[in-house]
Write a protein that holds these residues in place. Sequence first.
Motif, PDB file in Angstrom:
ATOM      1  N   GLN A   1     -10.059 -30.760   1.927  1.00 21.19           N
ATOM      2  CA  GLN A   1     -10.483 -32.165   1.877  1.00 21.19           C
ATOM      3  C   GLN A   1      -9.353 -33.064   1.389  1.00 21.19           C
ATOM      4  O   GLN A   1      -9.145 -34.149   1.910  1.00 21.19           O
ATOM      5  CB  GLN A   1     -11.715 -32.333   0.993  1.00 21.19           C
ATOM      6  CG  GLN A   1     -12.955 -31.766   1.630  1.00 21.19           C
ATOM      7  CD  GLN A   1     -14.188 -31.937   0.752  1.00 21.19           C
ATOM      8  OE1 GLN A   1     -14.098 -32.114  -0.452  1.00 21.19           O
ATOM      9  NE2 GLN A   1     -15.352 -31.857   1.371  1.00 21.19           N
ATOM     10  N   SER A   2      -8.621 -32.613   0.372  1.00 21.61           N
ATOM     11  CA  SER A   2      -7.526 -33.430  -0.153  1.00 21.61           C
ATOM     12  C   SER A   2      -6.185 -33.078   0.488  1.00 21.61           C
ATOM     13  O   SER A   2      -5.187 -33.747   0.223  1.00 21.61           O
ATOM     14  CB  SER A   2      -7.422 -33.271  -1.671  1.00 21.61           C
ATOM     15  OG  SER A   2      -7.069 -31.943  -2.004  1.00 21.61           O
TER      16      SER A   2
ATOM     17  N   SER B   1     -14.291 -26.319   0.382  1.00 23.57           N
ATOM     18  CA  SER B   1     -12.955 -26.763   0.782  1.00 23.57           C
ATOM     19  C   SER B   1     -11.801 -25.880   0.327  1.00 23.57           C
ATOM     20  O   SER B   1     -10.663 -26.237   0.539  1.00 23.57           O
ATOM     21  CB  SER B   1     -12.690 -28.189   0.291  1.00 23.57           C
ATOM     22  OG  SER B   1     -13.676 -29.042   0.756  1.00 23.57           O
ATOM     23  N   GLY B   2     -12.051 -24.784  -0.342  1.00 24.92           N
ATOM     24  CA  GLY B   2     -10.956 -23.971  -0.864  1.00 24.92           C
ATOM     25  C   GLY B   2     -10.579 -22.832   0.060  1.00 24.92           C
ATOM     26  O   GLY B   2     -11.409 -22.004   0.403  1.00 24.92           O
TER      27      GLY B   2
ATOM     28  N   ASN C   1      -6.938 -27.089  -0.893  1.00 30.46           N
ATOM     29  CA  ASN C   1      -8.147 -27.887  -0.761  1.00 30.46           C
ATOM     30  C   ASN C   1      -8.050 -28.653   0.550  1.00 30.46           C
ATOM     31  O   ASN C   1      -7.229 -29.563   0.679  1.00 30.46           O
ATOM     32  CB  ASN C   1      -8.289 -28.840  -1.949  1.00 30.46           C
ATOM     33  CG  ASN C   1      -9.585 -29.613  -1.915  1.00 30.46           C
ATOM     34  OD1 ASN C   1      -9.946 -30.192  -0.894  1.00 30.46           O
ATOM     35  ND2 ASN C   1     -10.280 -29.621  -3.030  1.00 30.46           N
TER      36      ASN C   1
ATOM     37  N   ASP D   1      -4.422 -27.200  -4.921  1.00 31.64           N
ATOM     38  CA  ASP D   1      -4.960 -27.712  -6.178  1.00 31.64           C
ATOM     39  C   ASP D   1      -4.985 -26.672  -7.288  1.00 31.64           C
ATOM     40  O   ASP D   1      -5.542 -26.900  -8.360  1.00 31.64           O
ATOM     41  CB  ASP D   1      -6.345 -28.339  -5.969  1.00 31.64           C
ATOM     42  CG  ASP D   1      -7.406 -27.339  -5.536  1.00 31.64           C
ATOM     43  OD1 ASP D   1      -7.120 -26.132  -5.457  1.00 31.64           O
ATOM     44  OD2 ASP D   1      -8.546 -27.777  -5.282  1.00 31.64           O
TER      45      ASP D   1
ATOM     46  N   ARG E   1      -4.697 -22.143  -4.034  1.00 33.97           N
ATOM     47  CA  ARG E   1      -5.932 -22.603  -3.414  1.00 33.97           C
ATOM     48  C   ARG E   1      -5.638 -23.937  -2.736  1.00 33.97           C
ATOM     49  O   ARG E   1      -5.311 -24.921  -3.388  1.00 33.97           O
ATOM     50  CB  ARG E   1      -7.031 -22.763  -4.454  1.00 33.97           C
ATOM     51  CG  ARG E   1      -8.371 -23.162  -3.841  1.00 33.97           C
ATOM     52  CD  ARG E   1      -9.462 -23.262  -4.865  1.00 33.97           C
ATOM     53  NE  ARG E   1      -9.074 -24.192  -5.915  1.00 33.97           N
ATOM     54  CZ  ARG E   1      -9.560 -24.144  -7.153  1.00 33.97           C
ATOM     55  NH1 ARG E   1     -10.423 -23.219  -7.501  1.00 33.97           N
ATOM     56  NH2 ARG E   1      -9.165 -25.029  -8.051  1.00 33.97           N
TER      57      ARG E   1
END
Length: 195
Positions: A40-41, A22-23, A38, A45, A36
């Motif tokens: 997914q979120s 996810s990065g 993410n 992050d 970076r």
Amino acid sequence: SVVAAAVLYDGEATAEVALNDSGVWVTNESTGMLGRFNSQSQAIDGTLLAGSSQFDVQQQAQRVLLTDAGVGSATPVDPAHLELGGSLRAPKGSLVAAGGATTAVLEPEHGRLWVLSFDAAASFDEDKTKPVATIPGGGALAVSRDRTVYVAAPRKGALYTVPTSDAGTPGKVVRRDLDVADGAEVEVTTVGDDP
């Protein structure tokens, strides 16, 4: 018995986590930061200060390279610890590209092309490392995800290809014709493994 229990036991489920899950690394030149993201979120992050206003980031899986064309440097990024590694110091104005386990440096003034392992990039020394080729007039540089180095050289009307091993060790340089006008401005990129 212990043997029967070991054979009949299903074990416990485990998750395999890859460092590149996810990065996606992004840049903000106005703040001099790379971060970076993410996916997914849907959030940044982690961030690092690039220390320059002329930087870019190249990423393939867990290998991330911060490049600074202004000073001719490239610095591996440690995604697990959000740290910058040792810097590759190339001649000023050099192009630096990475793909897989390979890093390539193209110095435009004399056309020297160096191909080295991503992991050994920080120990690069232009005086001690022998170029794999000299391409007068320089050109555009890219490294594919399969570690093949490509240099498009419009003054020579050529595309130079350097395959590398899994460890980033260069193979034989191959030259093929490139149908472009002398002095044309070119860029080279790869889609998958093709230039």
